[in-house]
Design an enzyme around this catalytic site. Structure first.
Site, short mmCIF file in Angstrom:
data_model
loop_
_atom_site.label_atom_id
_atom_site.label_comp_id
_atom_site.label_asym_id
_atom_site.label_seq_id
_atom_site.Cartn_x
_atom_site.Cartn_y
_atom_site.Cartn_z
CB ILE A 23 -0.90 -0.01 1.27
CG1 ILE A 23 -1.95 -1.12 1.16
CG2 ILE A 23 -1.55 1.35 1.50
CD1 ILE A 23 -2.78 -1.31 2.41
CE1 TYR B 241 8.31 6.03 -6.08
CE2 TYR B 241 9.84 6.19 -4.24
CZ TYR B 241 8.79 5.56 -4.86
OH TYR B 241 8.19 4.47 -4.27
CE LYS C 136 7.18 2.70 -1.42
NZ LYS C 136 6.06 1.87 -0.90
CB ILE D 160 6.30 -3.19 -11.85
CG1 ILE D 160 7.48 -4.06 -11.41
CG2 ILE D 160 5.27 -4.00 -12.63
CD1 ILE D 160 7.11 -5.20 -10.46
N1 NAD Z 1 5.13 -0.35 -9.19
C1 NAD Z 1 6.39 -0.13 -8.84
O1 NAD Z 1 7.24 0.21 -9.66
C2 NAD Z 1 6.80 -0.33 -7.41
C3 NAD Z 1 8.16 -0.50 -7.12
C4 NAD Z 1 8.54 -0.69 -5.80
C5 NAD Z 1 7.59 -0.68 -4.81
N2 NAD Z 1 6.27 -0.51 -5.11
C6 NAD Z 1 5.29 -0.51 -4.02
O2 NAD Z 1 4.44 -1.62 -4.15
C7 NAD Z 1 3.25 -1.35 -3.41
C8 NAD Z 1 2.06 -1.72 -4.26
O3 NAD Z 1 1.94 -0.79 -5.33
P1 NAD Z 1 1.69 -1.20 -6.84
O4 NAD Z 1 2.81 -0.64 -7.63
O5 NAD Z 1 1.37 -2.64 -6.94
O6 NAD Z 1 0.44 -0.30 -7.24
P2 NAD Z 1 -1.13 -0.50 -7.07
O7 NAD Z 1 -1.73 0.81 -7.43
O8 NAD Z 1 -1.58 -1.69 -7.82
O9 NAD Z 1 -1.31 -0.78 -5.52
C9 NAD Z 1 -1.34 0.24 -4.55
C10 NAD Z 1 -2.42 -0.14 -3.57
O10 NAD Z 1 -2.43 0.78 -2.49
C11 NAD Z 1 -3.77 0.83 -2.07
N3 NAD Z 1 -4.06 1.98 -1.22
C12 NAD Z 1 -3.78 3.29 -1.46
N4 NAD Z 1 -4.31 4.05 -0.46
C13 NAD Z 1 -4.91 3.18 0.42
C14 NAD Z 1 -5.65 3.34 1.61
N5 NAD Z 1 -5.92 4.55 2.12
N6 NAD Z 1 -6.12 2.22 2.24
C15 NAD Z 1 -5.90 1.00 1.73
N7 NAD Z 1 -5.21 0.78 0.58
C16 NAD Z 1 -4.74 1.86 -0.06
C17 NAD Z 1 -4.54 0.91 -3.40
O11 NAD Z 1 -5.92 0.61 -3.22
C18 NAD Z 1 -3.81 -0.13 -4.20
O12 NAD Z 1 -4.41 -1.39 -4.07
C19 NAD Z 1 3.34 0.12 -3.00
O13 NAD Z 1 3.82 0.20 -1.68
C20 NAD Z 1 4.35 0.66 -3.98
O14 NAD Z 1 4.98 1.82 -3.50
C21 NAD Z 1 5.86 -0.34 -6.39
#
Ligand code: NAD
Length: 250
Positions: free
Chosen positions: A89, A152, A159, A188
């Site tokens: 999240i 970012y 983070k 991603i």
């Molecule tokens: N996509 C990338 O490049 C990447 C890289 C490294 C880390 N991440 C991390 O991975 C995690 C998942 O992100 P993702 O990239 O799969 O995107 P995503 O948008 O699919 O997932 C983000 C999730 O956060 C949830 N969220 C946001 N606010 C919320 C709240 N108030 N209550 C409950 N849920 C909430 C959203 O509903 C969503 O399901 C995040 O922490 C993101 O920072 C992503």
């Protein structure tokens, strides 16, 4: 199947591109029973299309203490104990994910910290009495915690806080035999990443710096998350494991 008879809470599936969905698929393949939490009704609709009929779907908006309390009370009532939790999240207003970091607003900073870092602590507290011994807690981070990645910005600071929270939690939860770690995933294309200004070049640049020029997938991240929540990973404590196909090396 090393997650057979294990009940794992997966927080953060927005759609089939979500890293949490990669985690869910890998955990299911290892025999886990999954309990999903979603942010709001819009997310529930997406999730319902992906989840199996036997999976439990529970609302949990992490900005609300009451929502977190209710979600974990429901999990306890339906499942009793749990064996793992994935926290995937994060959120920041789009306006904060471009330009100069010194322009960040007090409100935008607080919101990014609240949803992307504090929520791990709030969720961990709610889940603590439910964890079986040997359970694992995993969160998702990104290299922007350590390096100044263009645009970012406030999310990088969040983070950094998240990774620090992992270390403090790991010490606390080690006393109840629960191992806490983070995965630092490569870039991603997901809903969350599309909030970062110029995210297409961020992903292109990231992909070009992997060992084979192909970006890491949600399935590759999911496999490591499945391992990290399992008792097999009990020796990994308070760590940030890169799953980015080598981007952080160069
Ligand atoms: N996509 C990338 O490049 C990447 C890289 C490294 C880390 N991440 C991390 O991975 C995690 C998942 O992100 P993702 O990239 O799969 O995107 P995503 O948008 O699919 O997932 C983000 C999730 O956060 C949830 N969220 C946001 N606010 C919320 C709240 N108030 N209550 C409950 N849920 C909430 C959203 O509903 C969503 O399901 C995040 O922490 C993101 O920072 C992503």
């Amino acid at each position: 199947m090393y997650l057979e008879n294990k009940k794992i809470v997966v927080m953060g599936v927005a759609n089939n591109k979500s890293i949490a969905w990669g985690c869910a698929k890998a955990m299911k393949a290892q025999g886990a029973t999954l309990i999903y939490t979603y942010q709001n009704e819009r997310m529930e609709k997406q999730l319902a299309k992906l989840a199996s009929p036997e999976d439990l779907l529970i609302e949990c908006d992490v900005v609300s203490d009451e929502s977190i309390r209710r979600a974990f009370a429901t999990i306890e009532a339906r499942f009793g104990k749990i064996d793992g939790l994935v926290h995937a999240i994060a959120y920041s207003k789009k306006e904060e994910l471009s330009g100069n970091i010194s322009d960040v607003t007090r409100e935008g900073y607080a919101l990014a910290q609240d949803i992307s870092a504090y929520s791990l602590l709030a969720v961990a507290k709610a889940a603590k009495p439910l964890f079986n011994k040997g359970a694992g807690l995993v969160t998702l981070s990104y290299m922007g915690s350590e390096r100044a990645i263009p645009n970012y910005n406030v999310m990088g600071i969040a983070k950094a806080a998240l990774e620090s929270a992992v270390r403090y939690l790991a010490v606390e939860f080690g006393k109840i035999a629960v191992h806490v770690n983070a995965i630092s995933a490569g870039a991603i294309k997901t809903l969350a990443v599309s909030g970062v200004d110029g995210y297409k070049s961020l992903i292109k640049e990231s992909d070009s710096r992997t060992v084979d020029g192909e970006g890491v997938t949600i399935d590759e991240v999911g496999e490591i998350a499945a391992f990290l929540v399992s008792p097999l990973a009990s020796g990994i404590v308070g760590d940030v494991i890169y799953v980015d196909k080598g981007v952080h090396l160069t």
